[in-house]
Motif scaffolding. Structure first.
Motif, PDB file in Angstrom:
ATOM      1  N   LEU A 155     -40.327  19.495 -79.781  1.00 36.38           N
ATOM      2  CA  LEU A 155     -40.151  20.151 -81.082  1.00 36.38           C
ATOM      3  C   LEU A 155     -40.417  19.182 -82.223  1.00 36.38           C
ATOM      4  O   LEU A 155     -41.022  19.552 -83.239  1.00 36.38           O
ATOM      5  N   GLU A 156     -39.976  17.947 -82.082  1.00 40.58           N
ATOM      6  CA  GLU A 156     -40.196  16.963 -83.140  1.00 40.58           C
ATOM      7  C   GLU A 156     -41.677  16.629 -83.270  1.00 40.58           C
ATOM      8  O   GLU A 156     -42.162  16.320 -84.362  1.00 40.58           O
ATOM      9  N   GLN A 157     -42.408  16.710 -82.160  1.00 37.21           N
ATOM     10  CA  GLN A 157     -43.837  16.430 -82.208  1.00 37.21           C
ATOM     11  C   GLN A 157     -44.611  17.566 -82.875  1.00 37.21           C
ATOM     12  O   GLN A 157     -45.573  17.332 -83.606  1.00 37.21           O
ATOM     13  N   LEU A 158     -44.180  18.793 -82.628  1.00 36.32           N
ATOM     14  CA  LEU A 158     -44.899  19.950 -83.174  1.00 36.32           C
ATOM     15  C   LEU A 158     -44.404  20.332 -84.567  1.00 36.32           C
ATOM     16  O   LEU A 158     -45.203  20.729 -85.430  1.00 36.32           O
ATOM     17  N   PHE A 159     -43.072  20.246 -84.754  1.00 36.93           N
ATOM     18  CA  PHE A 159     -42.480  20.742 -85.999  1.00 36.93           C
ATOM     19  C   PHE A 159     -41.506  19.706 -86.573  1.00 36.93           C
ATOM     20  O   PHE A 159     -40.296  19.946 -86.659  1.00 36.93           O
ATOM     21  N   PRO A 160     -41.994  18.543 -86.971  1.00 30.63           N
ATOM     22  CA  PRO A 160     -41.085  17.544 -87.544  1.00 30.63           C
ATOM     23  C   PRO A 160     -40.445  18.077 -88.815  1.00 30.63           C
ATOM     24  O   PRO A 160     -41.083  18.786 -89.609  1.00 30.63           O
ATOM     25  N   MET A 204     -44.156  29.607 -92.133  1.00 30.53           N
ATOM     26  CA  MET A 204     -44.919  29.680 -90.904  1.00 30.53           C
ATOM     27  C   MET A 204     -45.368  31.119 -90.622  1.00 30.53           C
ATOM     28  O   MET A 204     -44.608  32.073 -90.822  1.00 30.53           O
ATOM     29  N   VAL A 205     -46.612  31.263 -90.152  1.00 29.32           N
ATOM     30  CA  VAL A 205     -47.111  32.527 -89.615  1.00 29.32           C
ATOM     31  C   VAL A 205     -47.365  32.318 -88.127  1.00 29.32           C
ATOM     32  O   VAL A 205     -48.075  31.380 -87.740  1.00 29.32           O
ATOM     33  N   THR A 206     -46.755  33.156 -87.290  1.00 30.99           N
ATOM     34  CA  THR A 206     -47.022  33.070 -85.852  1.00 30.99           C
ATOM     35  C   THR A 206     -47.975  34.191 -85.464  1.00 30.99           C
ATOM     36  O   THR A 206     -47.952  35.285 -86.035  1.00 30.99           O
ATOM     37  N   LEU A 207     -48.799  33.914 -84.452  1.00 32.16           N
ATOM     38  CA  LEU A 207     -49.883  34.830 -84.102  1.00 32.16           C
ATOM     39  C   LEU A 207     -50.130  34.787 -82.598  1.00 32.16           C
ATOM     40  O   LEU A 207     -50.294  33.716 -82.019  1.00 32.16           O
ATOM     41  N   LEU A 208     -50.140  35.957 -81.990  1.00 32.12           N
ATOM     42  CA  LEU A 208     -50.479  36.039 -80.571  1.00 32.12           C
ATOM     43  C   LEU A 208     -50.970  37.430 -80.230  1.00 32.12           C
ATOM     44  O   LEU A 208     -50.714  38.397 -80.963  1.00 32.12           O
ATOM     45  N   ASP A 209     -51.668  37.532 -79.103  1.00 30.92           N
ATOM     46  CA  ASP A 209     -52.145  38.815 -78.594  1.00 30.92           C
ATOM     47  C   ASP A 209     -51.071  39.392 -77.685  1.00 30.92           C
ATOM     48  O   ASP A 209     -51.176  39.391 -76.459  1.00 30.92           O
ATOM     49  N   GLY A 210     -50.015  39.867 -78.292  1.00 30.90           N
ATOM     50  CA  GLY A 210     -48.860  40.407 -77.586  1.00 30.90           C
ATOM     51  C   GLY A 210     -47.762  40.677 -78.590  1.00 30.90           C
ATOM     52  O   GLY A 210     -47.967  40.579 -79.811  1.00 30.90           O
ATOM     53  N   HIS A 211     -46.588  41.016 -78.110  1.00 32.50           N
ATOM     54  CA  HIS A 211     -45.512  41.378 -79.033  1.00 32.50           C
ATOM     55  C   HIS A 211     -45.095  40.177 -79.877  1.00 32.50           C
ATOM     56  O   HIS A 211     -44.851  39.082 -79.355  1.00 32.50           O
ATOM     57  N   PRO A 212     -44.965  40.363 -81.196  1.00 28.08           N
ATOM     58  CA  PRO A 212     -44.712  39.225 -82.090  1.00 28.08           C
ATOM     59  C   PRO A 212     -43.363  38.560 -81.902  1.00 28.08           C
ATOM     60  O   PRO A 212     -43.186  37.411 -82.317  1.00 28.08           O
ATOM     61  N   HIS A 213     -42.401  39.238 -81.291  1.00 27.07           N
ATOM     62  CA  HIS A 213     -41.082  38.600 -81.150  1.00 27.07           C
ATOM     63  C   HIS A 213     -41.153  37.374 -80.243  1.00 27.07           C
ATOM     64  O   HIS A 213     -40.246  36.528 -80.260  1.00 27.07           O
ATOM     65  N   THR A 214     -42.218  37.240 -79.468  1.00 23.17           N
ATOM     66  CA  THR A 214     -42.354  36.122 -78.529  1.00 23.17           C
ATOM     67  C   THR A 214     -42.225  34.776 -79.223  1.00 23.17           C
ATOM     68  O   THR A 214     -41.639  33.835 -78.672  1.00 23.17           O
ATOM     69  N   LEU A 215     -42.767  34.649 -80.416  1.00 27.76           N
ATOM     70  CA  LEU A 215     -42.741  33.369 -81.127  1.00 27.76           C
ATOM     71  C   LEU A 215     -41.819  33.385 -82.340  1.00 27.76           C
ATOM     72  O   LEU A 215     -41.723  32.381 -83.055  1.00 27.76           O
ATOM     73  N   ALA A 216     -41.140  34.477 -82.585  1.00 26.19           N
ATOM     74  CA  ALA A 216     -40.333  34.596 -83.801  1.00 26.19           C
ATOM     75  C   ALA A 216     -39.191  33.580 -83.842  1.00 26.19           C
ATOM     76  O   ALA A 216     -38.741  33.183 -84.926  1.00 26.19           O
ATOM     77  N   PHE A 217     -38.726  33.121 -82.684  1.00 23.56           N
ATOM     78  CA  PHE A 217     -37.609  32.174 -82.657  1.00 23.56           C
ATOM     79  C   PHE A 217     -37.971  30.829 -83.274  1.00 23.56           C
ATOM     80  O   PHE A 217     -37.081  30.027 -83.602  1.00 23.56           O
ATOM     81  N   LEU A 218     -39.260  30.561 -83.466  1.00 29.59           N
ATOM     82  CA  LEU A 218     -39.661  29.262 -84.009  1.00 29.59           C
ATOM     83  C   LEU A 218     -39.178  29.058 -85.443  1.00 29.59           C
ATOM     84  O   LEU A 218     -39.111  27.917 -85.922  1.00 29.59           O
ATOM     85  N   ALA A 219     -38.825  30.133 -86.114  1.00 30.44           N
ATOM     86  CA  ALA A 219     -38.273  29.999 -87.472  1.00 30.44           C
ATOM     87  C   ALA A 219     -36.978  29.195 -87.466  1.00 30.44           C
ATOM     88  O   ALA A 219     -36.616  28.569 -88.471  1.00 30.44           O
ATOM     89  N   THR A 220     -36.278  29.208 -86.321  1.00 27.62           N
ATOM     90  CA  THR A 220     -34.978  28.527 -86.263  1.00 27.62           C
ATOM     91  C   THR A 220     -35.105  27.023 -86.071  1.00 27.62           C
ATOM     92  O   THR A 220     -34.111  26.305 -86.210  1.00 27.62           O
ATOM     93  N   VAL A 221     -36.298  26.537 -85.745  1.00 26.99           N
ATOM     94  CA  VAL A 221     -36.453  25.103 -85.495  1.00 26.99           C
ATOM     95  C   VAL A 221     -36.088  24.307 -86.746  1.00 26.99           C
ATOM     96  O   VAL A 221     -35.318  23.345 -86.690  1.00 26.99           O
ATOM     97  N   ASN A 222     -36.651  24.734 -87.895  1.00 25.58           N
ATOM     98  CA  ASN A 222     -36.356  24.042 -89.155  1.00 25.58           C
ATOM     99  C   ASN A 222     -35.826  24.988 -90.227  1.00 25.58           C
ATOM    100  O   ASN A 222     -35.723  24.589 -91.392  1.00 25.58           O
TER     101      ASN A 222
END
Length: 765
Positions: free
Chosen positions: A691-696, A703-721
């Motif tokens: 996490l520190e390497q990707l999102f220091p 942040m905008v998350t993007l994937l070919d699938g349901h968006p909730h898959t990456l929504a938790f990344l908002a909690t990193v910072n």
């Protein structure tokens, strides 16, 4: 025979008492129902006593129907595998499991069951896996049989028939199914005359069919005057009427059993020669409760093909609840337990008392324990999987699906000891998922060598060479069969000490269909790789029926599994190698790889050429992600996964040109990133350093998350910072169209990313 029947009575008592103690004796402060299945267990006691205490060998393996777990615990106790105090722990934390579990139960359990129908089919795949493992390790044909004890209601499950009719099953002579035909399900007496139809279906699939309907007492009555009329009466009465007669006694039973037909008086005269006790025993004297008939049937098994034994039984046999349509979860009262103890020669106040030392029963149990004792085998560690081929990063245009086949071929050249243990399987989709080259190299596994009639056809690209040394297993179009097979192939390390590296390949839209039996295999200790390809709405022309939406998050939600969705071919190779490294060992893991057929410019991956930098990239890829583009002072970050990384890069360039410097992070495993987030909060033991390497924290931006699938898959990344986040993805059924049209329709094109990012900038301002 008398001693065996005495042991059977003790098995019935112990199974009933185990459930009784869990519900009536053990303290239960919460008041929540504990449950158990005394009636379902009672119908199995004769069957299981005949097997364990007379027929089975140490080489045999048995799958026990879920609701007969108390019988299995009782058997294990009499064989010395469970201590008396353990019998008090049914459904308690850390105790005896509700349903047989080979990974959680303290006693010997060959197959985990609990998901109706799936446990029944597991011995089929276990038999195939055992044969394949023997072939791979150059050992002789596997000894022992694979038994499945299943309830008749389980035959309603479609998974059963998908397995029964698969061509690979027809030659499995070591497989024996025993159907507990008690003609009751959870809620009711099963209507209709299903047995004849079911027997015909098994016979049509090439199985040997043995039927045990009546026991010796009834068969003897059938030889007396009027006996054939009694047989006809019992054969033609409905299941519900028979069950109701079980609840009747004495004169009432004598009056109703003959029926109202023209043969009623003949049957009544036959019954006059029986006292009430004999009449009651005769009515209950079905084949599944007749020890001699069962032993004879087991000796009659044809080892050249699968066998199914239909054993007629009474649900709740020997209990006050026998035959009642609502006895499935019913529990005996304390008074009923005391009466049962008196009838069976046991003591409710000392329910776990052993057979007297020196008794014939104790000697039989000890002899069975010696006969069934399995010598320990050393666990063979799988060979180390090289994490990287060292080959230069691909150039030009390629797909992650292509990387699957290429990586397998690379392993066959660069790591033959690893490749030798790889077994691929697919439900008739080998050629369309880039397995053709691998299949041509290693051949198709079969019990016996087959002739390739198209070997001399120059236009035939896929060579179908069937032989016992092949490493690809082709099944029919039934995803449940596929994952059942790879689950058992992935369990050979713990069953036989022979690790294999199984990879199952399916179209990603059908992963959900396969998910439950695959999850069952993971729960049972199988380590396997499931590859879903092609995937997502990126499969644009195929339309909504072939466009998967929910699969990206499966790896996050599935225990015992790690998920990867690589964007580039080299990423896919590294992820596959990492997944293979987790197979065939106790501390390993299954894996799910979601791949794509979208052609992507591989130079966009910007793989470092410096060896140390390349190794750092590889480590990040297999840890969950890496920074693909980093600006000096970013205002935004686009975090993308899989095939949509190209849209992310395009959008980032446009945003930067608009004056909003934008980082791009490529996620390869939302599962591993979620574990890292949990670890940061002390909720997981994973390594959170990625996490520190990707999102220091010092570079935290909207942040905008993007994937070919349901968006909730990456929504938790908002909690990193704790940053604002807009999650883009697919939330609706798709439709056919060009890639641009479909991406635009779902709001996952570059325009949508730019718009979402600008909204975040404006909101921040």
């Amino acid at each position: 025979m008398a001693v065996l029947e005495s042991v059977e009575r003790r098995v019935l008592w112990l199974a009933t008492a185990i459930v009784d103690h869990a519900n009536r004796v053990r303290p239960n402060p919460s008041g929540l129902k504990v449950g158990g299945h005394q009636a379902s267990s009672a119908s199995m006691t004769t069957l299981m006593t005949a097997l364990w205490f007379h027929h089975l060998t140490a080489d045999d393996r048995v799958s026990v129907k879920p609701h007969a777990s108390p019988v299995l615990h009782a058997v294990n106790h009499l064989l010395g595998r469970l201590r008396p105090e353990q019998l008090t722990t049914l459904r308690a934390f850390g105790g005896l499991q509700s349903y047989p579990s080979r990974t959680k139960d303290p006693g010997t359990v060959d197959y985990s069951t609990g998901s109706v129908g799936i446990g029944a089919t597991a011995p089929l795949w276990g038999a195939l896996a055992h044969r394949f493992a023997r072939d791979r390790y150059g050992e002789p044909s596997p000894p022992g049989r694979q038994y499945a004890l299943l309830g008749d209601a389980e035959l309603d499950e479609g998974a059963v028939w998908e397995a029964v009719q698969d061509p690979m099953v027809a030659g499995l002579g070591e497989v024996v199914w025993v159907v507990d035909l008690n003609r009751q399900s959870l809620d009711r007496v099963v209507p209709g005359a299903a047995p004849a139809r079911l027997q015909g279906m098994f016979a049509a699939a090439g199985w040997q069919v043995l039927t045990l309907k009546y026991g010796r007492l009834l068969e003897e009555l059938f030889t007396r005057p009027g006996g054939e009329r009694l047989r006809a009466r019992l054969d033609t009465m409905s299941n519900a009427e028979y069950q109701r007669l079980l609840r009747r006694q004495g004169p009432d039973l004598r009056h109703r059993l003959p029926g109202n037909g023209s043969d009623a008086q003949v049957v009544a005269r036959l019954l006059e020669g029986l006292d009430d006790a004999t009449l009651a025993r005769a009515l209950r004297n079905l084949g599944g409760h007749d020890m001699a008939s069962l032993l004879h049937a087991f000796e009659a098994v044809d080892d050249s093909r699968p066998t199914v034994v239909f054993a007629y039984t009474v649900k709740g046999q020997g209990l006050p609840t026998e035959g009642h349509p609502q006895n499935h979860s019913s529990l005996l009262t304390a008074e009923q337990m005391r009466h049962l103890a008196a009838r069976l020669g046991t003591d409710l106040d000392d329910p776990w008392a052993p057979f007297p030392e020196g008794s014939a029963e104790a000697a039989l149990c000890a002899a069975a324990a010696d006969r069934l004792r399995r010598p320990p085998f050393p666990l063979t560690a799988p060979p180390t999987v090289p994490p990287d081929s060292g080959r230069a990063a691909p150039s030009g245009v390629g797909t992650t699906q292509q990387a699957l086949g290429r990586t397998l071929l690379d392993l066959s050249r660069g790591a033959p000891d690893v490749a030798r243990l790889i077994v691929t399987a697919s439900p008739d989709v080998s050629s369309s998922t880039n397995l053709g080259g691998w299949l041509n190299k290693v051949g198709v596994w079969s019990h016996t060598a087959g002739h390739d009639w198209f070997a001399d056809d120059a236009e035939t690209i896929l060579r179908w060479q069937e032989n016992p040394t092949g490493q690809h297993m082709e099944l029919g179009i039934a995803e449940t069969n596929l994952v059942g097979l790879i689950g058992e192939l992935g369990a050979t390390w713990s069953r036989w000490g022979r690790p294999l590296l199984p990879i199952g390949v399916v179209y990603d839209p059908f992963v959900n269909r396969a998910l439950e039996p695959w999850s069952y295999g993971i729960y049972a200790g199988g380590r396997s790789i499931l590859v879903g390809t092609p995937s997502g709405v990126t499969l644009a022309p195929e339309g909504g029926a072939h466009q998967s939406i929910t699969t990206p998050s499966l790896g996050i939600e599935q225990p015992g599994c790690v998920t990867y969705e690589p964007a580039f071919a080299l990423d896919a190779e590294w992820c596959l190698r990492a997944a293979l490294a987790g197979l065939g060992k106790p501390d390993g893991s299954s894996a799910y790889l979601r791949l794509s057929t979208r052609p992507v410019d591989q130079s966009l991956a910007a793989v470092p050429t410096d060896p140390a930098a390349r190794e750092r990239r590889r480590h990040q890829v297999t840890a969950g992600g890496y920074v693909l583009r980093r600006r000096e002072r970013p205002a935004l970050a686009v975090v993308a996964m899989g095939a949509l990384v190209t849209e992310a890069l395009t959008a980032a360039d446009r945003l930067t040109a608009l004056g909003h410097a934008t980082d791009v992070v490529c996620v390869t495993s939302p599962d591993l990133l979620f574990r890292a987030v949990q670890a940061r909060r002390g909720l997981d033991r994973a390594d959170g350093s990625i996490l520190e390497q990707l999102f220091p924290a010092h570079r935290a931006v909207p942040m905008v998350t993007l994937l070919d699938g349901h968006p909730h898959t990456l929504a938790f990344l908002a909690t990193v910072n704790g940053v604002p986040l807009t999650a883009l993805g697919v939330t609706r059924f798709g439709q056919s169209g060009s890639l641009d049209d479909v991406y635009r329709h779902h709001g996952i094109d570059a325009d949508s990313v730019v718009a979402a990012a600008l909204d975040l900038v404006e909101a921040k301002a």
